[in-house]
Design an enzyme around this catalytic site. Structure first.
Site, PDB file in Angstrom:
ATOM      1  CB  THR A 134      53.112   6.541  42.140  1.00 50.51           C
ATOM      2  OG1 THR A 134      52.044   6.082  41.106  1.00 50.51           O
ATOM      3  CG2 THR A 134      52.922   5.670  43.228  1.00 50.51           C
ATOM      4  CG  ASP A 135      48.041   7.252  39.762  1.00 51.17           C
ATOM      5  OD1 ASP A 135      49.006   6.465  39.759  1.00 51.17           O
ATOM      6  OD2 ASP A 135      47.178   7.342  38.687  1.00 51.17           O
ATOM      7  CD  GLU A 136      51.360   2.043  39.831  1.00 55.32           C
ATOM      8  OE1 GLU A 136      51.789   0.905  40.581  1.00 55.32           O
ATOM      9  OE2 GLU A 136      51.557   2.216  38.734  1.00 55.32           O
ATOM     10  CE1 TYR A 159      57.301   2.790  42.003  1.00 62.21           C
ATOM     11  CE2 TYR A 159      54.719   2.717  41.290  1.00 62.21           C
ATOM     12  CZ  TYR A 159      56.010   3.437  41.555  1.00 62.21           C
ATOM     13  OH  TYR A 159      55.985   4.782  40.984  1.00 62.21           O
ATOM     14  CB  SER A 160      51.725   0.620  44.736  1.00 64.69           C
ATOM     15  OG  SER A 160      51.298  -0.753  44.641  1.00 64.69           O
ATOM     16  CE  LYS A 163      57.026   6.566  44.663  1.00 69.51           C
ATOM     17  NZ  LYS A 163      58.125   7.653  44.607  1.00 69.51           N
ATOM     18  CG  LEU A 199      51.808   0.219  27.129  1.00 66.40           C
ATOM     19  CD1 LEU A 199      52.007  -1.090  26.765  1.00 66.40           C
ATOM     20  CD2 LEU A 199      50.537   0.566  27.525  1.00 66.40           C
ATOM     21  NE  ARG A 223      47.998   1.456  34.867  1.00 69.22           N
ATOM     22  CZ  ARG A 223      47.242   0.334  35.354  1.00 69.22           C
ATOM     23  NH1 ARG A 223      45.932   0.387  35.235  1.00 69.22           N
ATOM     24  NH2 ARG A 223      47.776  -0.671  35.731  1.00 69.22           N
ATOM     25  CE1 TYR A 350      56.433  -7.523  28.136  1.00 63.80           C
ATOM     26  CE2 TYR A 350      58.666  -6.897  28.393  1.00 63.80           C
ATOM     27  CZ  TYR A 350      57.316  -6.924  28.527  1.00 63.80           C
ATOM     28  OH  TYR A 350      56.719  -5.483  29.361  1.00 63.80           O
TER      29      TYR A 350
HETATM   30  P1  NAD Z   1      62.896   6.314  36.612  1.00 64.45           P
HETATM   31  O1  NAD Z   1      63.080   4.963  36.778  1.00 64.45           O
HETATM   32  O2  NAD Z   1      62.995   6.789  35.043  1.00 64.45           O
HETATM   33  O3  NAD Z   1      64.230   6.988  37.333  1.00 64.45           O
HETATM   34  C1  NAD Z   1      64.451   6.814  38.358  1.00 64.45           C
HETATM   35  C2  NAD Z   1      65.884   7.474  38.801  1.00 64.45           C
HETATM   36  O4  NAD Z   1      66.287   7.233  40.085  1.00 64.45           O
HETATM   37  C3  NAD Z   1      66.967   6.893  37.793  1.00 64.45           C
HETATM   38  O5  NAD Z   1      67.851   7.892  37.404  1.00 64.45           O
HETATM   39  C4  NAD Z   1      67.734   6.054  38.801  1.00 64.45           C
HETATM   40  O6  NAD Z   1      69.093   5.754  38.566  1.00 64.45           O
HETATM   41  C5  NAD Z   1      67.517   6.582  40.206  1.00 64.45           C
HETATM   42  N1  NAD Z   1      67.770   5.963  41.307  1.00 64.45           N
HETATM   43  C6  NAD Z   1      67.013   4.738  41.550  1.00 64.45           C
HETATM   44  N2  NAD Z   1      67.634   4.031  42.725  1.00 64.45           N
HETATM   45  C7  NAD Z   1      68.340   5.145  43.309  1.00 64.45           C
HETATM   46  C8  NAD Z   1      69.044   5.191  44.539  1.00 64.45           C
HETATM   47  N3  NAD Z   1      68.962   4.220  45.387  1.00 64.45           N
HETATM   48  N4  NAD Z   1      70.033   6.110  44.875  1.00 64.45           N
HETATM   49  C9  NAD Z   1      70.037   7.368  44.016  1.00 64.45           C
HETATM   50  N5  NAD Z   1      69.113   7.098  42.865  1.00 64.45           N
HETATM   51  C10 NAD Z   1      68.313   6.380  42.471  1.00 64.45           C
HETATM   52  O7  NAD Z   1      61.739   6.962  37.105  1.00 64.45           O
HETATM   53  P2  NAD Z   1      60.724   7.938  36.442  1.00 64.45           P
HETATM   54  O8  NAD Z   1      59.446   7.354  36.019  1.00 64.45           O
HETATM   55  O9  NAD Z   1      61.335   9.042  36.073  1.00 64.45           O
HETATM   56  O10 NAD Z   1      59.852   8.439  38.375  1.00 64.45           O
HETATM   57  C11 NAD Z   1      60.442   9.420  38.829  1.00 64.45           C
HETATM   58  C12 NAD Z   1      59.668   9.314  40.347  1.00 64.45           C
HETATM   59  O11 NAD Z   1      58.286   9.878  39.954  1.00 64.45           O
HETATM   60  C13 NAD Z   1      59.723   7.918  41.129  1.00 64.45           C
HETATM   61  O12 NAD Z   1      59.673   8.474  42.477  1.00 64.45           O
HETATM   62  C14 NAD Z   1      58.278   7.500  40.891  1.00 64.45           C
HETATM   63  O13 NAD Z   1      57.764   6.646  41.637  1.00 64.45           O
HETATM   64  C15 NAD Z   1      57.433   8.686  40.513  1.00 64.45           C
HETATM   65  N6  NAD Z   1      56.313   8.832  39.410  1.00 64.45           N
HETATM   66  C16 NAD Z   1      56.696   8.275  38.214  1.00 64.45           C
HETATM   67  C17 NAD Z   1      55.510   8.187  37.327  1.00 64.45           C
HETATM   68  C18 NAD Z   1      55.499   7.517  35.990  1.00 64.45           C
HETATM   69  O14 NAD Z   1      54.788   7.283  35.414  1.00 64.45           O
HETATM   70  N7  NAD Z   1      56.905   7.362  35.378  1.00 64.45           N
HETATM   71  C19 NAD Z   1      54.063   8.440  37.650  1.00 64.45           C
HETATM   72  C20 NAD Z   1      54.048   9.123  39.239  1.00 64.45           C
HETATM   73  C21 NAD Z   1      55.171   9.103  39.998  1.00 64.45           C
HETATM   74  O1  DAU Z   2      50.162   5.466  37.798  1.00 65.95           O
HETATM   75  C1  DAU Z   2      51.388   5.862  37.884  1.00 65.95           C
HETATM   76  C2  DAU Z   2      52.485   4.761  37.742  1.00 65.95           C
HETATM   77  O2  DAU Z   2      52.502   4.629  36.222  1.00 65.95           O
HETATM   78  C3  DAU Z   2      53.874   5.295  38.200  1.00 65.95           C
HETATM   79  O3  DAU Z   2      54.244   5.160  39.545  1.00 65.95           O
HETATM   80  C4  DAU Z   2      55.073   4.173  37.674  1.00 65.95           C
HETATM   81  O4  DAU Z   2      56.369   4.256  38.094  1.00 65.95           O
HETATM   82  C5  DAU Z   2      55.029   3.942  36.327  1.00 65.95           C
HETATM   83  O5  DAU Z   2      55.678   2.733  35.901  1.00 65.95           O
HETATM   84  C6  DAU Z   2      53.414   3.552  35.699  1.00 65.95           C
HETATM   85  O6  DAU Z   2      53.096   2.315  36.413  1.00 65.95           O
HETATM   86  P1  DAU Z   2      52.240   1.361  35.118  1.00 65.95           P
HETATM   87  O7  DAU Z   2      52.412   0.059  35.736  1.00 65.95           O
HETATM   88  O8  DAU Z   2      50.759   1.805  34.791  1.00 65.95           O
HETATM   89  O9  DAU Z   2      53.044   1.547  33.817  1.00 65.95           O
HETATM   90  P2  DAU Z   2      53.578   0.546  32.438  1.00 65.95           P
HETATM   91  O10 DAU Z   2      53.984   1.480  31.454  1.00 65.95           O
HETATM   92  O11 DAU Z   2      54.423  -0.565  33.179  1.00 65.95           O
HETATM   93  O12 DAU Z   2      52.115  -0.017  32.134  1.00 65.95           O
HETATM   94  C7  DAU Z   2      50.927   0.596  31.680  1.00 65.95           C
HETATM   95  C8  DAU Z   2      49.644  -0.322  31.441  1.00 65.95           C
HETATM   96  O13 DAU Z   2      50.208  -1.004  30.248  1.00 65.95           O
HETATM   97  C9  DAU Z   2      49.562  -1.318  32.690  1.00 65.95           C
HETATM   98  O14 DAU Z   2      48.106  -1.574  32.580  1.00 65.95           O
HETATM   99  C10 DAU Z   2      50.514  -2.498  32.365  1.00 65.95           C
HETATM  100  C11 DAU Z   2      50.146  -2.481  30.705  1.00 65.95           C
HETATM  101  N1  DAU Z   2      51.494  -3.074  30.022  1.00 65.95           N
HETATM  102  C12 DAU Z   2      52.614  -2.804  30.493  1.00 65.95           C
HETATM  103  C13 DAU Z   2      53.764  -3.115  29.702  1.00 65.95           C
HETATM  104  C14 DAU Z   2      55.320  -2.746  30.201  1.00 65.95           C
HETATM  105  C15 DAU Z   2      51.242  -4.032  29.051  1.00 65.95           C
HETATM  106  O15 DAU Z   2      49.934  -4.462  28.621  1.00 65.95           O
HETATM  107  N2  DAU Z   2      52.369  -4.565  28.369  1.00 65.95           N
HETATM  108  C16 DAU Z   2      53.702  -4.200  28.845  1.00 65.95           C
HETATM  109  O16 DAU Z   2      54.593  -4.701  28.191  1.00 65.95           O
END
Ligand code: NAD
Ligand code: DAU
Length: 353
Positions: A134-136, A159-160, A163, A199, A223, A350
């Site tokens: 992740t970029d985080e 989280y970050s 990662k 979000l 973001r 919430y």
């Molecule tokens: P997600 O939470 O939707 O899915 C995660 C999956 O991993 C789920 O299916 C869960 O069951 C599985 N999992 C969790 N713990 C596990 C374990 N101990 N053993 C086996 N499986 C397990 O996540 P996502 O948003 O699809 O993200 C996928 C990957 O991409 C992550 O590594 C995340 O850090 C990275 N990523 C996500 C985003 C984003 O915006 N969502 C952006 C950049 C990177």
């Molecule tokens: O940047 C990559 C990351 O993006 C991934 O690595 C993470 O897995 C993914 O969850 C995401 O992280 P963010 O924290 O940026 O995503 P989220 O959707 O939780 O939040 C996006 C923005 O919106 C952030 O500034 C927080 C804000 N937010 C989020 C929620 C859930 C709100 O204002 N209200 C909310 O209820």
């Protein structure tokens, strides 16, 4: 046998993973794709019903933190590639439950690296350990500048940090054991099948059911949003052509303040639900800010563009509209995932805080 074609994809039942699994299963019929997932609250096999009967696809339920299970799995299947997406992925959950993130993201990645390294030692036919990050990990930006692959790590949430820890382990296995690894660090994804704790799907769900849309702080955090299919394309290119030991940043060049994004989403929802203009906007509710909330993420993805020829295809209007349509056409999926554990999480995140 082609060295690239017996691939373990972890986390394939989650949001991004399910798009990656589908893409590989359909596009590469001569590859064998093994989807390993624990099926946590975020994992959902309903994401993959359209490909579950394909002969080149297998699902394995299991936990990456279980070292013996992972070692046995590698001994049995002798994978020659890993695309590692399994993780605990939601920042808010990492704030209330940090240890779970350390186990899944750090220990889980270490187990996979260890078994991949054993696999490499006994069978040189190992193409790549590809870690999806992740970029985080780079921390938070002010109003200017971009994260490049050279930006020093400065993670600020559990989280970050977890990662970042896993990224460091991946690089350590490259340098120490010559394990061929690649890492990509991506910005915020959106699209179909995203769990409604993030979000965009959370706001879609709340608008649909006329519930308040919670905006943290003043809604000024920024973001960089990328449609999930564009990320899947980047993962495909990087798995096949990424250079061992390299990192590639992936982003949409598409920065939005949260409040502007939600306003746009409200407009699209009003149109799709045939509600009068400005109806959904009235649901916007400012709530207590996220602890340690990173102000801005923005990715410079010029390296993956110049080295691997990747660039995003979906503009935000198209991607967001497709996303809204998917949720409106898949209310059964949505209702299934918001029953049970979700309600308890929602109350704690919430309502009670
Ligand atoms: P997600 O939470 O939707 O899915 C995660 C999956 O991993 C789920 O299916 C869960 O069951 C599985 N999992 C969790 N713990 C596990 C374990 N101990 N053993 C086996 N499986 C397990 O996540 P996502 O948003 O699809 O993200 C996928 C990957 O991409 C992550 O590594 C995340 O850090 C990275 N990523 C996500 C985003 C984003 O915006 N969502 C952006 C950049 C990177
Ligand atoms: O940047 C990559 C990351 O993006 C991934 O690595 C993470 O897995 C993914 O969850 C995401 O992280 P963010 O924290 O940026 O995503 P989220 O959707 O939780 O939040 C996006 C923005 O919106 C952030 O500034 C927080 C804000 N937010 C989020 C929620 C859930 C709100 O204002 N209200 C909310 O209820």
């Amino acid at each position: 046998m082609n060295t690239k074609n017996k691939i373990l994809i972890t986390g394939g039942a989650g949001f991004i993973g399910s798009h990656v699994v589908r893409r590989f299963v359909k596009k590469y019929p001569d590859y064998l794709i093994y989807n390993l997932d624990k099926l946590t609250y975020a994992g959902n096999l309903e994401n993959l019903t359209d490909i579950e009967d394909y002969s080149n696809y297998s699902f394995i339920k299991g936990d990456i933190t279980n070292q013996e299970f992972i070692r046995e799995l590698f001994r049995k299947y002798k994978f020659n590639g890993v695309i590692h997406l399994a993780a605990e992925s939601h920042v808010d959950r990492s704030i209330s439950n940090p240890l779970e993130f350390i186990y899944a993201n750090v220990v889980g990645t270490a187990n996979l690296l260890f078994s991949s390294q054993e696999q490499l030692k006994h069978n040189q036919n190992f193409h790549c350990f590809y870690h999806i990050s992740t970029d985080e990990v780079y921390g938070s930006l002010d109003s200017t500048g971009f994260f490049t692959e050279k930006t020093p790590y400065s993670p600020r949430s559990p989280y970050s940090a977890s990662k970042a820890g896993s990224d460091h382990l991946v690089r350590a296995f490259f340098h120490t054991y010559k394990l061929p690894v690649v890492i990509s660090n991506c910005s915020n994804n959106y699209g179909p099948n995203q769990f409604p704790e993030k979000l965009i799907p959370l706001a879609i769900n709340n608008i649909l059911y006329n519930k308040p849309i919670p905006i943290y702080g003043k809604g000024e955090n920024i973001r960089d949003w990328l449609y999930v299919e564009d990320h899947a394309e980047a993962i495909d290119l990087t798995y096949h052509n990424g250079k061992p030991g390299e990192t590639y940043n992936v982003g949409g060049n598409n920065e939005w303040k949260n409040i502007d994004l939600i306003t746009k989403l409200c407009e699209i929802m009003d149109r799709k639900l045939n509600r009068p203009p400005e109806t959904s906007k009235k649901l916007i509710t400012y709530v207590k800010d996220r602890a340690g909330h990173d102000l801005r993420y923005a990715i410079d993805s010029s390296k993956i563009t110049s080295d691997l020829g990747w660039k995003p295809v979906f503009d935000f209007e198209t991607g967001l509209t497709k996303t809204v349509e998917w949720y409106l056409n898949n209310k059964k999926w949505l209702n299934n995932v918001i029953s049970g554990e979700y309600e308890k999480y929602y109350q704690e995140q919430y309502v009670k805080r």
